[in-house]
Design a protein around this motif. Structure first.
Motif, PDB file in Angstrom:
ATOM      1  N   VAL A  79       3.131   8.672  -7.299  1.00 52.27           N
ATOM      2  CA  VAL A  79       1.714   7.436  -6.302  1.00 52.27           C
ATOM      3  C   VAL A  79       1.967   5.994  -7.665  1.00 52.27           C
ATOM      4  O   VAL A  79       2.702   5.372  -7.223  1.00 52.27           O
ATOM      5  N   ASP A  80       1.493   5.696  -8.655  1.00 50.07           N
ATOM      6  CA  ASP A  80       1.619   5.195  -9.701  1.00 50.07           C
ATOM      7  C   ASP A  80       2.558   4.372  -9.659  1.00 50.07           C
ATOM      8  O   ASP A  80       3.066   3.286  -9.794  1.00 50.07           O
ATOM      9  N   GLY A  81       3.516   4.884 -10.217  1.00 53.15           N
ATOM     10  CA  GLY A  81       5.050   4.672  -9.902  1.00 53.15           C
ATOM     11  C   GLY A  81       5.430   3.893  -8.970  1.00 53.15           C
ATOM     12  O   GLY A  81       6.328   2.598  -9.162  1.00 53.15           O
ATOM     13  N   ILE A  82       5.093   4.366  -7.698  1.00 51.89           N
ATOM     14  CA  ILE A  82       5.502   3.629  -5.995  1.00 51.89           C
ATOM     15  C   ILE A  82       5.019   2.592  -6.317  1.00 51.89           C
ATOM     16  O   ILE A  82       5.874   1.018  -5.790  1.00 51.89           O
ATOM     17  N   LEU A  83       3.682   2.812  -7.066  1.00 48.74           N
ATOM     18  CA  LEU A  83       2.707   1.370  -6.825  1.00 48.74           C
ATOM     19  C   LEU A  83       3.104  -0.352  -7.917  1.00 48.74           C
ATOM     20  O   LEU A  83       3.240  -0.799  -6.834  1.00 48.74           O
ATOM     21  N   ARG A  84       3.732   0.020  -8.680  1.00 47.87           N
ATOM     22  CA  ARG A  84       3.615  -0.275  -9.592  1.00 47.87           C
ATOM     23  C   ARG A  84       5.467  -0.969  -9.579  1.00 47.87           C
ATOM     24  O   ARG A  84       5.688  -2.587  -9.213  1.00 47.87           O
ATOM     25  N   ALA A  85       5.800   0.122  -8.584  1.00 49.42           N
ATOM     26  CA  ALA A  85       7.389  -0.494  -7.900  1.00 49.42           C
ATOM     27  C   ALA A  85       7.069  -1.945  -6.995  1.00 49.42           C
ATOM     28  O   ALA A  85       8.381  -2.754  -7.447  1.00 49.42           O
ATOM     29  N   ARG A  86       6.119  -1.718  -5.825  1.00 54.14           N
ATOM     30  CA  ARG A  86       6.254  -2.775  -5.409  1.00 54.14           C
ATOM     31  C   ARG A  86       5.880  -3.963  -5.773  1.00 54.14           C
ATOM     32  O   ARG A  86       5.539  -4.649  -5.159  1.00 54.14           O
ATOM     33  N   GLN A  87       4.484  -3.440  -6.712  1.00 50.08           N
ATOM     34  CA  GLN A  87       3.552  -4.890  -7.241  1.00 50.08           C
ATOM     35  C   GLN A  87       5.036  -5.298  -8.060  1.00 50.08           C
ATOM     36  O   GLN A  87       4.677  -7.322  -8.137  1.00 50.08           O
ATOM     37  N   GLU A  88       5.877  -5.452  -8.445  1.00 50.58           N
ATOM     38  CA  GLU A  88       6.567  -5.334  -9.781  1.00 50.58           C
ATOM     39  C   GLU A  88       7.686  -6.354  -8.552  1.00 50.58           C
ATOM     40  O   GLU A  88       8.378  -7.290  -9.363  1.00 50.58           O
ATOM     41  N   ARG A  89       7.348  -5.753  -7.917  1.00 47.70           N
ATOM     42  CA  ARG A  89       8.999  -6.392  -6.757  1.00 47.70           C
ATOM     43  C   ARG A  89      10.132  -6.307  -6.845  1.00 47.70           C
ATOM     44  O   ARG A  89      11.405  -7.051  -6.880  1.00 47.70           O
ATOM     45  N   VAL A 112       0.789  -1.098  -0.364  1.00 52.24           N
ATOM     46  CA  VAL A 112      -0.161  -0.412   0.173  1.00 52.24           C
ATOM     47  C   VAL A 112       0.734   0.897   0.295  1.00 52.24           C
ATOM     48  O   VAL A 112       1.816   1.543   0.698  1.00 52.24           O
ATOM     49  N   VAL A 113       0.386   2.282  -0.998  1.00 52.15           N
ATOM     50  CA  VAL A 113       1.457   3.887  -1.224  1.00 52.15           C
ATOM     51  C   VAL A 113       0.355   4.397   0.018  1.00 52.15           C
ATOM     52  O   VAL A 113      -0.786   4.536  -0.447  1.00 52.15           O
ATOM     53  N   TYR A 114       1.249   5.448   0.548  1.00 53.57           N
ATOM     54  CA  TYR A 114       0.356   6.058   1.524  1.00 53.57           C
ATOM     55  C   TYR A 114       1.555   7.490   1.408  1.00 53.57           C
ATOM     56  O   TYR A 114       2.235   8.050   1.192  1.00 53.57           O
ATOM     57  N   GLY A 115       0.293   8.761   1.045  1.00 50.46           N
ATOM     58  CA  GLY A 115       0.195   9.734   0.929  1.00 50.46           C
ATOM     59  C   GLY A 115      -0.316  10.790   1.843  1.00 50.46           C
ATOM     60  O   GLY A 115      -1.396  10.847   2.531  1.00 50.46           O
ATOM     61  N   MET A 116       0.205  12.380   2.039  1.00 51.34           N
ATOM     62  CA  MET A 116      -0.109  13.111   2.169  1.00 51.34           C
ATOM     63  C   MET A 116       0.110  14.274   1.547  1.00 51.34           C
ATOM     64  O   MET A 116       1.320  14.516   0.585  1.00 51.34           O
TER      65      MET A 116
END
Length: 457
Positions: free
Chosen positions: A112-122, A73-77
């Protein structure tokens, strides 16, 4: 398909910004969710003006970010707090991934999308990005930006909408951090605003609220036309939009509140009979310390002139009690002003120091127990006025915009009068979105209850 949860703390400007950001994500294939534990991305848009909103956002984000079972999960303020406290936020919230200042909303999705994709693709275990720089990027300058802010769930079902007409503030009140988080004043062109309102009206919106940090300073650089400044020229242009029934605006400042705006209430019937007009204090001495460059007499005179122009006008306000150096005499002057104007409602705030503002360093900080006592005393005065005014409406017929199901009873509709008074109506669900005459049958003090007039039931 990834999911987004977005939570807003603060003013209408924050709500409007959140809509814009949510729209970006939806257009890129994300879906919105109102369940935090289902979201792949959790964004909080928080105000930094009020300490309470700031603490709520921090506390909630701290709890959510402890979800050890969902490491992707990506968390942002986002928002004013993010702009002013970015480094501290990363220290207070170790799992926070990004901090988005008010000038960088246009780049939220890509990061955000860059962070999420990087995590999902490990491809990496941890990525942390902060990008609340100082470059001013006016939303109105971005290609197609205003078309991205429409309601991301169901555009056709909405009866009201916020429309940002300007960004920034240059007044620099001693207690306020907004000028340091929102930047300098920038006004959108009238044609762009009217185009957006036309699009909203075509989608079924009946009421728009024009937003600006100091809304009546809109278009200060524009030449006057027939003695009318830029803001009144905008009101007239928006008034011509077919299908639009109501116009509201928040919030004006006594400085720059010209007679042309007072007169607008006499000839623009779509302009609602309500104005939110921050007074802050009834003491000239405290107003000067607050860097509010007007006298209380000026404020009271403007209220009187507006009520003369529109006799059924309701006036609500913001008031700060316990500002540094406020004596009992200063407070009683504020209380006296409230009783004189007879505000229909007021948001009363205990002063809370905001780091980086002049007031935070002032001598004479008021004890919390004194702030609380003044808050409660003034709240009692305001409540008595509001309750009395609402009771006087029982038996009358009021034009009410029915906005949708009541939050407490989905079998009823909720709406507001032109004076911005909430009304709960026993009416069929298919009447949502309509502007109808409602007979007021009951008042519980702060909420009115009514039924459609027989001819329109």
């Amino acid at each position: 398909m990834p999911t987004l949860y977005i939570k807003t703390y603060g003013c209408q400007m924050n709500e409007r910004d959140s809509e814009q950001v949510a729209r970006m994500f939806v257009q890129k294939g994300y879906t919105l969710t109102d369940r935090e534990n289902e979201a792949d991305v959790i964004l909080f848009n928080s105000c930094s003006i009020r300490e309470q909103a700031e603490q709520k956002a921090l506390g909630k984000m701290g709890l959510l970010s402890k979800q050890q079972h969902r490491p992707h999960v990506v968390y942002g303020m986002m928002g004013c707090m993010a702009q002013s406290k970015k480094d501290e936020l990363f220290k207070e919230l170790p799992r926070l991934d990004l901090v988005v200042g008010t000038q960088k909303y246009h780049r939220v999705f890509e990061h955000v999308d860059g962070i999420l994709r990087a995590r999902q693709e490990r491809r990496m275990d941890e990525l942390q990005t902060a990008f609340s720089g100082t470059r001013v990027c006016d939303v109105a300058e971005e290609a197609d930006s205003q078309n991205r802010i429409r309601d991301h769930l169901n555009p056709g079902a909405r009866s009201t909408a916020y429309v940002s007409i300007m960004q920034g503030c240059e007044m620099k009140c001693a207690y306020c951090i907004v000028p340091y988080t929102r930047g300098t004043e920038r006004s959108r062109p009238i044609r762009d605003i009217v185009e957006e309102v036309n699009m909203l009206a075509d989608a079924g919106v009946k009421e728009v609220t024009l937003l600006g940090q100091i809304v009546n300073r809109y278009g200060r650089e524009m030449p006057a036309a027939d003695g009318k400044g830029g803001f009144v020229q905008l009101l007239e242009a928006v008034h011509e939009v077919e299908g639009l029934k109501r116009i509201r605006f928040v919030s004006p400042h006594p400085i720059g509140f010209r007679q042309d705006l007072v007169q607008a209430f006499t000839y623009l019937p779509k302009l609602c009979s309500h104005i939110h007009f921050p007074m802050q204090s009834g003491s000239d001495r405290i107003l000067k310390m607050m860097r509010r460059p007007y006298r209380n007499e000026t404020f009271l005179d403007l209220c009187a002139r507006m009520k003369q122009a529109r006799p059924d006008l309701s006036i609500t306000t913001d008031i700060i009690v316990g500002f540094p150096g406020e004596t009992e005499e200063d407070y009683l002057l504020t209380r006296q002003a409230v009783e004189q104007v007879q505000f229909d409602n007021a948001f009363i705030f205990r002063y809370s120091p905001r780091r980086g503002t002049p007031a935070a360093a002032m001598e004479g900080q008021i004890p919390e127990e004194v702030k609380e006592a003044r808050n409660q005393d003034l709240l009692a005065v305001v409540n008595e006025i509001a309750i009395r005014k609402n009771r006087e409406l029982v038996g009358t017929v009021q034009e009410v915009l029915l906005e949708g199901p009541s939050k407490t009873n989905e079998e009823r509709l909720s709406g507001r009068t032109s004076q911005n008074r909430p009304v709960i109506v026993d009416a069929a669900p298919d009447l949502a979105g309509q502007l109808l005459p409602i007979r007021i049958e009951e008042s519980t003090g702060f909420t009115l209850y009514g039924v459609p007039c027989p001819s329109r039931a």
